[in-house]
Scaffold this motif. Structure first.
Motif, mmCIF file in Angstrom:
data_model
loop_
_atom_site.group_PDB
_atom_site.id
_atom_site.type_symbol
_atom_site.label_atom_id
_atom_site.label_comp_id
_atom_site.label_asym_id
_atom_site.label_seq_id
_atom_site.Cartn_x
_atom_site.Cartn_y
_atom_site.Cartn_z
ATOM 1 N N GLY A 61 0.838 -1.189 0.000
ATOM 2 C CA GLY A 61 0.000 0.000 0.000
ATOM 3 C C GLY A 61 0.877 1.244 0.000
ATOM 4 O O GLY A 61 1.842 1.337 -0.750
ATOM 5 N N PRO A 62 0.577 2.203 0.856
ATOM 6 C CA PRO A 62 1.375 3.432 0.881
ATOM 7 C C PRO A 62 2.693 3.292 1.645
ATOM 8 O O PRO A 62 3.531 4.177 1.617
ATOM 9 N N ILE A 63 2.886 2.183 2.314
ATOM 10 C CA ILE A 63 4.078 1.993 3.139
ATOM 11 C C ILE A 63 5.189 1.385 2.289
ATOM 12 O O ILE A 63 5.003 0.353 1.653
ATOM 13 N N ARG A 64 6.335 2.063 2.299
ATOM 14 C CA ARG A 64 7.496 1.554 1.569
ATOM 15 C C ARG A 64 8.472 0.945 2.563
ATOM 16 O O ARG A 64 8.649 1.447 3.662
ATOM 17 N N GLY A 65 9.108 -0.126 2.168
ATOM 18 C CA GLY A 65 10.093 -0.783 3.020
ATOM 19 C C GLY A 65 11.096 -1.517 2.160
ATOM 20 O O GLY A 65 11.159 -1.324 0.954
ATOM 21 N N HIS A 66 11.880 -2.358 2.779
ATOM 22 C CA HIS A 66 12.857 -3.148 2.033
ATOM 23 C C HIS A 66 13.163 -4.414 2.811
ATOM 24 O O HIS A 66 12.969 -4.481 4.025
ATOM 25 N N THR A 67 13.658 -5.413 2.088
ATOM 26 C CA THR A 67 14.083 -6.652 2.719
ATOM 27 C C THR A 67 15.503 -6.463 3.246
ATOM 28 O O THR A 67 16.202 -5.526 2.866
ATOM 29 N N MET A 68 15.929 -7.349 4.100
ATOM 30 C CA MET A 68 17.263 -7.251 4.692
ATOM 31 C C MET A 68 18.329 -7.619 3.659
ATOM 32 O O MET A 68 18.097 -8.464 2.787
ATOM 33 N N HIS A 69 19.493 -6.989 3.775
ATOM 34 C CA HIS A 69 20.602 -7.355 2.913
ATOM 35 C C HIS A 69 21.291 -8.589 3.499
ATOM 36 O O HIS A 69 21.089 -8.930 4.656
ATOM 37 N N TYR A 70 22.081 -9.254 2.669
ATOM 38 C CA TYR A 70 22.766 -10.466 3.103
ATOM 39 C C TYR A 70 24.098 -10.561 2.399
ATOM 40 O O TYR A 70 24.409 -9.776 1.510
ATOM 41 N N ARG A 71 24.913 -11.491 2.812
ATOM 42 C CA ARG A 71 26.243 -11.684 2.265
ATOM 43 C C ARG A 71 26.303 -13.038 1.568
ATOM 44 O O ARG A 71 25.799 -14.027 2.085
ATOM 45 N N ARG A 72 26.920 -13.072 0.410
ATOM 46 C CA ARG A 72 27.119 -14.332 -0.316
ATOM 47 C C ARG A 72 28.590 -14.701 -0.245
ATOM 48 O O ARG A 72 29.453 -13.899 -0.554
ATOM 49 N N MET A 73 28.862 -15.915 0.212
ATOM 50 C CA MET A 73 30.226 -16.403 0.360
ATOM 51 C C MET A 73 30.518 -17.460 -0.711
ATOM 52 O O MET A 73 29.680 -18.316 -0.976
ATOM 53 N N ILE A 74 31.703 -17.368 -1.295
ATOM 54 C CA ILE A 74 32.202 -18.411 -2.194
ATOM 55 C C ILE A 74 33.394 -19.034 -1.478
ATOM 56 O O ILE A 74 34.411 -18.383 -1.253
ATOM 57 N N ILE A 75 33.240 -20.294 -1.098
ATOM 58 C CA ILE A 75 34.216 -20.984 -0.265
ATOM 59 C C ILE A 75 34.981 -21.983 -1.121
ATOM 60 O O ILE A 75 34.373 -22.841 -1.766
ATOM 61 N N THR A 76 36.310 -21.882 -1.133
ATOM 62 C CA THR A 76 37.163 -22.793 -1.891
ATOM 63 C C THR A 76 37.763 -23.805 -0.924
ATOM 64 O O THR A 76 38.362 -23.433 0.085
ATOM 65 N N LEU A 77 37.601 -25.088 -1.245
ATOM 66 C CA LEU A 77 38.115 -26.164 -0.404
ATOM 67 C C LEU A 77 39.402 -26.738 -0.979
ATOM 68 O O LEU A 77 39.667 -26.627 -2.178
#
Length: 91
Positions: A61-77
């Motif tokens: 509706g008239p309320i604006r918001g946003h989702t939380m940010h997150y971190r993407r990890m690329i893990i090398t084994l």
């Protein structure tokens, strides 16, 4: 520590290079994530790359918001180590 496996075209391509992709909480540090992966899966981590993904804008509706940010990890084994699949195939 929450980690969600990511399955995109790029992440599937990286599996051939023994690299795994995961979304983690944005407040987690690299050393915490490395320790968690080595302890939980019993593997040796060579390198970790990360980038922060922004949250998306949302409206209700008239309320604006946003989702939380997150971190993407690329893990090398290290060679010879791998992370087993999280679910077995249905038969």
């Amino acid at each position: 520590m929450d980690g969600i496996a990511v399955f995109t075209d790029k992440s599937i391509r990286l599996l051939g290079k023994n690299q795994y992709t995961s979304n983690v909480e944005s407040g987690s540090t690299r050393t915490e994530i490395k320790h968690w992966v080595e302890l939980f899966f019993g593997v040796k981590v060579i390198a970790m790359n990360s980038h922060r993904l922004p949250g998306k804008g949302r409206r209700m509706g008239p309320i604006r918001g946003h989702t939380m940010h997150y971190r993407r990890m690329i893990i090398t084994l290290q060679p010879g180590y791998s992370i087993p699949p999280l679910r077995k195939k249905r038969t």
